[in-house]
Design a protein around this motif. Structure first.
Motif, short mmCIF file in Angstrom:
data_model
loop_
_atom_site.label_atom_id
_atom_site.label_comp_id
_atom_site.label_asym_id
_atom_site.label_seq_id
_atom_site.Cartn_x
_atom_site.Cartn_y
_atom_site.Cartn_z
N UNK A 8 44.12 40.79 40.73
CA UNK A 8 44.95 41.30 39.64
C UNK A 8 44.22 41.05 38.33
N UNK A 9 43.80 42.12 37.68
CA UNK A 9 43.05 42.02 36.43
C UNK A 9 41.87 41.06 36.54
N UNK A 10 41.18 41.14 37.67
CA UNK A 10 40.00 40.32 37.89
C UNK A 10 40.28 38.92 38.37
N UNK A 11 41.54 38.60 38.66
CA UNK A 11 41.92 37.26 39.10
C UNK A 11 42.43 37.34 40.54
N UNK A 12 41.93 36.46 41.42
CA UNK A 12 42.44 36.40 42.78
C UNK A 12 43.70 35.55 42.82
N UNK A 13 44.78 36.12 43.35
CA UNK A 13 46.07 35.44 43.38
C UNK A 13 46.60 35.46 44.82
#
Length: 491
Positions: A8-13
C-alpha cells in the motif's frame, strides 16, 4: 500459518490478525477498497469465532504478568512502543492516507505525533496513580487504581491510528491487556500498530488485533463474559447494540458517539476569524464527530458572515489526500457518500436552499463538494441527524436566548464552537449543553482535559484521570489511625 501482506503506497502491510504475538490468517476474508479511487487494496482476514477465542485466551493469559508489573516497568515497554511508531511515521502516514483517505499533511504534522504522545503521556501519568492518599480523622485512605482485566477497543474509520492509541495509551498503562477490533473500512494502520508493538517487545498477549466486521467479530468480542471493559467510538445505533450486549454481563462501556454540534456566531464576533474557522469544518471531508455542523448566526451579521465564509470555502483545495496541498479529501466508502448525498437531496426536496455545493465533486466518485444549506427548520432531518460528510446548515437567531435554544435543540451534545466578544461568548458557551465547547477557537485539545459527550453523543469521558477511572477498578484501602474494636454499640 501463512502471513499475507499487501503493498500500500510502497509499504508492506499484513492483512492478518495479530494474536498472542503471532500473525494469524483466516479462511474467510473481506475486500478492502481505497476511498481515493475505489481500487481494491487487498483481502483482509475476517475474525471468526476461533480468532476471537484465541485473542481472549491470549489476553487473559498475559494479564497476570502485565498487571503485576509496576507502572514504571510498563512505561519502559510503552516508551519503546511510542518510539517504534515514530520510526514508522512515514509508513503510517502513507498507509492511512491511502486506506482511510486522511490528509497526508494532517497525518505527518498532527496524527502521528499525537499517536506517539497518547502512548507516552498516559504511561507517564500512570506513575502517579497509586500515590493519592486521603486523610480523615479516623483513618488513612489509600486510593488504588487496579487494572480491570481484558479490554476490547473498537475504533472508527475516520481516524484509526489516532483513536486507537487514544484508548490503548491509558488501557495499557493502567495494566490491562487489550484486543483491538479495527474498522473494517480502514484496518491497515492498526495492523502496523501490531508491528510496532512487536518490535518494541511488548509481551505476547498484551496487545491483540482481530480484524473483521462489527456484526460478526465485534459482536463476539463485546458479548463475551471474560471481557472487563469495552471502549467504543462510532455510531449511535452500534453503541446501543454494544451497550445491550455488554450489559448482559454487567461490563462497563465507554461510548464516544456522534455529534451535531452548534457553531455559534454572535453579533459581536470577529467575522473573518469565525469564517476562517468555519471552513475548517470541512476538514477530513466533514468526517469529524466534533466538527461544528449547525451554524447559528446572528441575523444582523448573517449576510456578511456568509460572504466571508464563501470566500474561504472557494479557496479549499479538493483532491487526492496524498497530495500535501489537498485540504478536502474523499468520503470513506460508496455507502457513506450515498448516505451523504441522500441527506442533501432530501433536504433540498423539503425546501432547503443551497448556498454552495450540494453534489459530488468532479475530482472523483468518492468526493463531495463542501456544502452549506440554509432555509432549514429546527425539526428537519438535516438539522437533527448526523450526516458525517462535508455538509453544514445555517440558521439565524435574534438574541442569545434563541441561539442557546437552537444550540440545545437536538438529541446530541458532543461539542460546539462560539464566536463573539470573549466574555459574551464564554457566557453563551457555558449555557450550551455539550461535553466541551471552544470559544473563539477550534480543536484545542490537551490530554489532561476530559473529552466526551452528553445525550446521544456518548457515555463517559476520556483523557487525564477520566481515562484511568474507566480502565481501572478503583479501590479504597482503609487503615485506621487508632486501634479498632468491633462493637454493636452506637455509644
Amino acid at each position: 500459518m501463512r502471513s499475507s501482506r499487501i503493498e500500500v503506497s510502497g509499504v508492506l502491510v499484513s492483512t492478518d490478525h495479530y494474536i498472542d504475538g503471532q500473525r494469524v490468517s483466516s479462511s474467510e476474508t473481506f475486500e478492502l477498497l481505497s476511498p481515493i479511487d475505489q481500487q481494491v487494496l487487498g483481502n483482509i482476514s475476517e475474525g471468526l469465532d476461533e480468532h476471537v477465542e484465541a485473542a481472549i485466551r491470549s489476553a487473559n493469559s498475559a494479564f497476570p504478568s502485565w498487571s503485576s508489573m509496576s507502572a514504571a516497568d510498563r512505561k519502559v515497554y510503552l516508551d519503546r512502543f511510542a518510539d517504534e511508531i515514530g520510526k514508522r511515521s512515514d509508513e503510517f502516514c502513507r498507509v492511512e492516507s491511502t486506506d482511510a483517505g486522511l490528509l497526508l499533511s494532517r497525518m505527518r504534522h498532527g496524527v502521528v505525533p499525537r499517536a506517539m504522545l497518547n502512548i507516552r503521556w498516559f504511561a507517564e501519568h500512570a506513575l502517579d496513580l497509586q500515590n493519592r492518599p486521603i486523610e480523615t480523622e479516623q483513618a488513612h485512605h489509600r486510593v488504588r487504581h487496579d487494572p480491570a482485566g481484558v479490554v476490547v477497543i473498537i475504533t472508527p474509520w475516520n481516524s484509526p491510528l489516532l483513536l486507537s492509541t487514544w484508548k490503548l495509551g491509558p488501557a495499557l498503562a493502567a495494566g490491562n491487556t487489550c484486543i483491538v477490533k479495527p474498522p473494517e473500512w480502514a484496518p491497515l494502520t492498526c495492523s502496523l500498530l501490531a508491528d510496532a508493538a512487536d518490535a518494541a517487545g511488548l509481551p505476547q498477549g498484551v496487545l491483540n488485533i482481530v480484524q473483521g466486521t462489527g456484526g460478526k467479530t465485534g459482536a463476539k468480542l463485546v458479548s463475551d463474559p471474560r471481557i472487563a471493559r469495552v471502549s467504543f467510538t462510532g455510531s449511535v445505533p452500534t453503541a446501543k447494540w454494544i451497550a445491550q450486549a455488554a450489559g448482559a454481563n454487567l461490563v462497563p462501556c465507554s461510548l464516544e458517539l456522534g455529534g451535531k454540534s452548534p457553531f455559534i456566531v454572535l453579533e459581536d464576533a470577529d467575522l473573518d476569524g469565525a469564517a476562517a474557522t468555519g471552513a475548517l469544518m470541512y476538514r477530513n471531508a466533514g468526517q469529524v464527530c466534533l466538527a461544528g455542523t449547525r451554524f447559528l448566526v446572528h441575523e444582523r451579521v448573517a449576510e456578511a458572515f456568509v460572504a466571508r465564509m464563501r470566500e474561504h470555502v472557494k479557496q479549499l483545495a479538493i483532491g487526492d489526500p496524498r497530495d500535501e496541498s489537498t485540504e478536502v479529501g474523499p468520503i470513506i466508502h460508496p455507502r457513506q457518500i450515498e448516505r451523504v448525498e441522500g441527506f442533501v437531496q432530501r433536504a433540498v426536496a423539503a425546501g432547503a436552499e443551497l448556498l454552495w455545493g450540494g453534489s459530488r465533486h468532479p475530482f472523483g466518485a468518492q468526493y463531495f463538494q463542501p456544502t452549506m444549506l440554509t432555509n432549514v427548520k429546527q425539526g428537519d432531518e438535516i438539522v437533527q441527524n448526523e450526516v458525517f460528510g462535508p455538509v453544514l446548515t445555517l440558521q439565524t437567531f435574534a438574541d442569545d436566548s434563541e441561539a442557546i435554544e437552537l444550540a440545545n435543540g437536538t438529541d446530541y451534545g458532543l461539542g460546539g464552537v462560539c464566536y463573539g466578544e470573549t466574555a459574551h461568548a464564554t457566557d453563551v458557551a457555558e449555557r450550551v449543553r455539550t461535553g466541551f465547547i471552544w470559544v473563539n477557537s477550534f480543536g484545542i485539545r490537551d490530554l489532561n482535559a476530559p473529552f466526551g459527550g452528553i445525550k446521544r453523543s456518548g457515555i463517559g469521558r476520556e483523557g487525564g484521570d477520566w481515562s484511568f477511572e474507566f480502565f481501572c477498578d478503583v479501590k479504597d484501602v482503609v487503615v485506621p489511625k487508632k486501634p479498632f474494636r468491633a462493637s454493636f454499640s452506637h455509644r
